[in-house]
Scaffold this motif. Structure first.
Motif, short mmCIF file in Angstrom:
data_model
loop_
_atom_site.label_atom_id
_atom_site.label_comp_id
_atom_site.label_asym_id
_atom_site.label_seq_id
_atom_site.Cartn_x
_atom_site.Cartn_y
_atom_site.Cartn_z
N GLU A 72 0.85 -1.19 -0.19
CA GLU A 72 -0.10 0.04 -0.10
C GLU A 72 0.86 1.48 0.21
OE1 GLU A 72 -3.14 1.99 3.01
OE2 GLU A 72 -3.07 -0.14 2.93
N MET A 73 2.08 1.13 0.59
CA MET A 73 3.02 2.48 0.70
C MET A 73 4.19 1.92 -0.13
SD MET A 73 4.55 4.37 4.12
CE MET A 73 2.88 4.96 4.74
N ASN A 74 4.71 2.60 -0.91
CA ASN A 74 6.09 2.56 -1.67
C ASN A 74 7.14 2.69 -0.45
OD1 ASN A 74 8.76 3.45 -2.96
ND2 ASN A 74 7.49 2.80 -4.57
N PRO A 75 8.16 1.69 -0.30
CA PRO A 75 9.34 1.82 0.63
C PRO A 75 10.13 2.74 0.36
CG PRO A 75 9.29 -0.34 -0.38
CD PRO A 75 8.04 0.38 -1.13
N MET A 76 10.50 3.22 -0.76
CA MET A 76 11.55 4.45 -1.34
C MET A 76 10.88 5.70 -0.67
SD MET A 76 13.97 3.20 -1.97
CE MET A 76 15.27 2.53 -2.91
N THR A 77 9.51 5.79 -1.02
CA THR A 77 8.67 7.13 -0.72
C THR A 77 8.53 7.02 0.87
OG1 THR A 77 7.32 6.91 -2.74
CG2 THR A 77 6.48 8.12 -0.88
N ALA A 78 8.42 6.11 1.59
CA ALA A 78 8.47 5.93 3.02
C ALA A 78 9.74 6.48 3.66
CB ALA A 78 8.06 4.46 3.58
N MET A 79 10.78 6.22 3.07
CA MET A 79 12.28 6.37 3.52
C MET A 79 12.04 7.88 3.19
SD MET A 79 14.55 3.15 2.38
CE MET A 79 16.21 3.92 2.72
N MET A 80 11.94 8.17 2.13
CA MET A 80 12.10 9.77 1.61
C MET A 80 11.29 10.64 2.78
SD MET A 80 12.39 10.00 -2.48
CE MET A 80 10.74 10.48 -2.52
N GLY A 82 10.50 9.96 6.03
CA GLY A 82 10.94 9.44 7.27
C GLY A 82 10.02 8.69 7.82
N LYS A 83 9.11 8.05 7.00
CA LYS A 83 8.30 7.09 7.76
C LYS A 83 8.81 5.42 7.74
CE LYS A 83 4.37 9.32 6.00
NZ LYS A 83 2.86 9.34 5.69
N LEU A 84 9.91 5.37 7.12
CA LEU A 84 10.89 4.10 7.10
C LEU A 84 12.22 4.45 7.32
CD1 LEU A 84 11.02 1.15 7.12
CD2 LEU A 84 11.33 1.21 4.79
N LYS A 85 13.04 3.90 8.17
CA LYS A 85 14.31 4.20 8.36
C LYS A 85 14.98 2.76 8.29
CE LYS A 85 13.85 8.30 10.91
NZ LYS A 85 13.95 9.26 12.40
N VAL A 86 16.06 2.81 7.62
CA VAL A 86 16.83 1.71 7.42
C VAL A 86 18.24 1.86 7.62
CG1 VAL A 86 17.22 -0.21 5.41
CG2 VAL A 86 15.14 0.96 5.56
N SER A 87 18.73 1.06 8.60
CA SER A 87 20.17 1.38 8.97
C SER A 87 21.28 0.80 7.72
CB SER A 87 20.53 0.50 10.35
OG SER A 87 20.46 -0.92 9.88
N ASN A 88 20.75 -0.03 6.91
CA ASN A 88 21.63 -0.37 5.89
C ASN A 88 20.91 -0.69 4.61
OD1 ASN A 88 23.70 -1.77 4.47
ND2 ASN A 88 24.41 -3.14 5.65
N PRO A 89 20.58 0.34 3.81
CA PRO A 89 19.75 0.11 2.67
C PRO A 89 20.42 -0.78 1.54
CG PRO A 89 20.20 2.43 3.22
CD PRO A 89 21.00 1.78 4.09
N GLY A 90 21.78 -0.86 1.45
CA GLY A 90 22.10 -1.78 0.52
C GLY A 90 21.89 -3.20 0.67
N ALA A 91 22.07 -3.53 2.08
CA ALA A 91 21.83 -4.86 2.69
C ALA A 91 20.64 -5.37 2.24
CB ALA A 91 22.39 -5.29 4.09
N MET A 92 19.54 -4.14 2.83
CA MET A 92 18.10 -4.42 2.60
C MET A 92 17.45 -4.63 1.17
SD MET A 92 15.63 -4.80 4.56
CE MET A 92 14.23 -5.84 3.91
N MET A 93 17.97 -4.16 0.65
CA MET A 93 17.91 -4.40 -1.09
C MET A 93 18.06 -5.80 -1.41
SD MET A 93 16.49 -1.80 -2.25
CE MET A 93 16.56 -2.32 -3.79
N LYS A 94 19.30 -6.11 -0.83
CA LYS A 94 19.49 -7.63 -1.22
C LYS A 94 18.63 -8.48 -0.49
CE LYS A 94 23.38 -9.07 1.08
NZ LYS A 94 24.70 -9.38 1.82
N TYR A 95 17.97 -8.32 0.69
CA TYR A 95 17.11 -9.15 1.39
C TYR A 95 15.72 -9.04 0.93
CZ TYR A 95 21.18 -10.46 3.74
OH TYR A 95 22.60 -10.62 4.09
N ALA A 96 15.36 -7.90 0.31
CA ALA A 96 13.88 -7.51 0.38
C ALA A 96 13.07 -8.53 -0.60
CB ALA A 96 13.69 -6.21 -0.43
N LYS A 97 13.53 -9.07 -1.66
CA LYS A 97 12.93 -9.96 -2.34
C LYS A 97 12.75 -11.32 -1.74
CE LYS A 97 12.38 -11.83 -7.18
NZ LYS A 97 12.81 -11.75 -8.47
N LEU A 98 13.86 -11.68 -1.32
CA LEU A 98 13.87 -12.93 -0.68
C LEU A 98 13.00 -12.85 0.48
CD1 LEU A 98 15.63 -15.51 0.11
CD2 LEU A 98 16.69 -14.16 1.88
N LEU A 99 12.80 -11.97 1.18
CA LEU A 99 11.90 -11.81 2.54
C LEU A 99 10.35 -11.65 1.97
CD1 LEU A 99 14.23 -10.33 5.03
CD2 LEU A 99 13.63 -12.83 4.78
#
Length: 102
Positions: A72-80, A82-99
């Motif tokens: 319902e909400m785009n993760p990139m928009t949420a990050m822009m 401030g509704k979502l904070k990710v400590s390591n965006p590069g690693a999260m991209m690696k796991y986003a599809k897997l999870l």
């Protein structure tokens, strides 16, 4: 769906055969709710609380996390915004599809 209900669906999606070399931990800090998904040798497990050291920590309100997880909400928009904070965006991209986040 609650954040916990969504996170409970994640471990069965991780195929141990395809991910046998994967060892990581992801923290989900959702205000009053905190969870950890640990993957050891491709086997994923959900725990309550922030367990061990994480490769990635996601911070959001439970409501915003559910909106992101459900698409319902785009993760990139949420990050822009401030509704979502990710400590390591590069690693999260690696796991986003897997999870199942993408």
């Amino acid at each position: 769906m609650t954040a916990k209900e969504f996170l409970e669906t994640v471990p069965p999606k991780v195929n141990p055969e395809e991910n046998k070399d994967l060892n990581t931990a992801l923290h989900f800090d959702l205000e009053d709710e905190q969870y950890t998904i640990t993957v050891k040798e491709g086997v994923a497990e959900l725990s309550e609380g922030l367990v061990g050291e994480s490769e990635v920590t996601l911070k959001a309100s439970p409501d915003n996390f559910v909106k992101i997880a459900s698409g319902e909400m785009n993760p990139m928009t949420a990050m822009m915004f401030g509704k979502l904070k990710v400590s390591n965006p590069g690693a999260m991209m690696k796991y986003a599809k897997l999870l199942g986040f993408m």
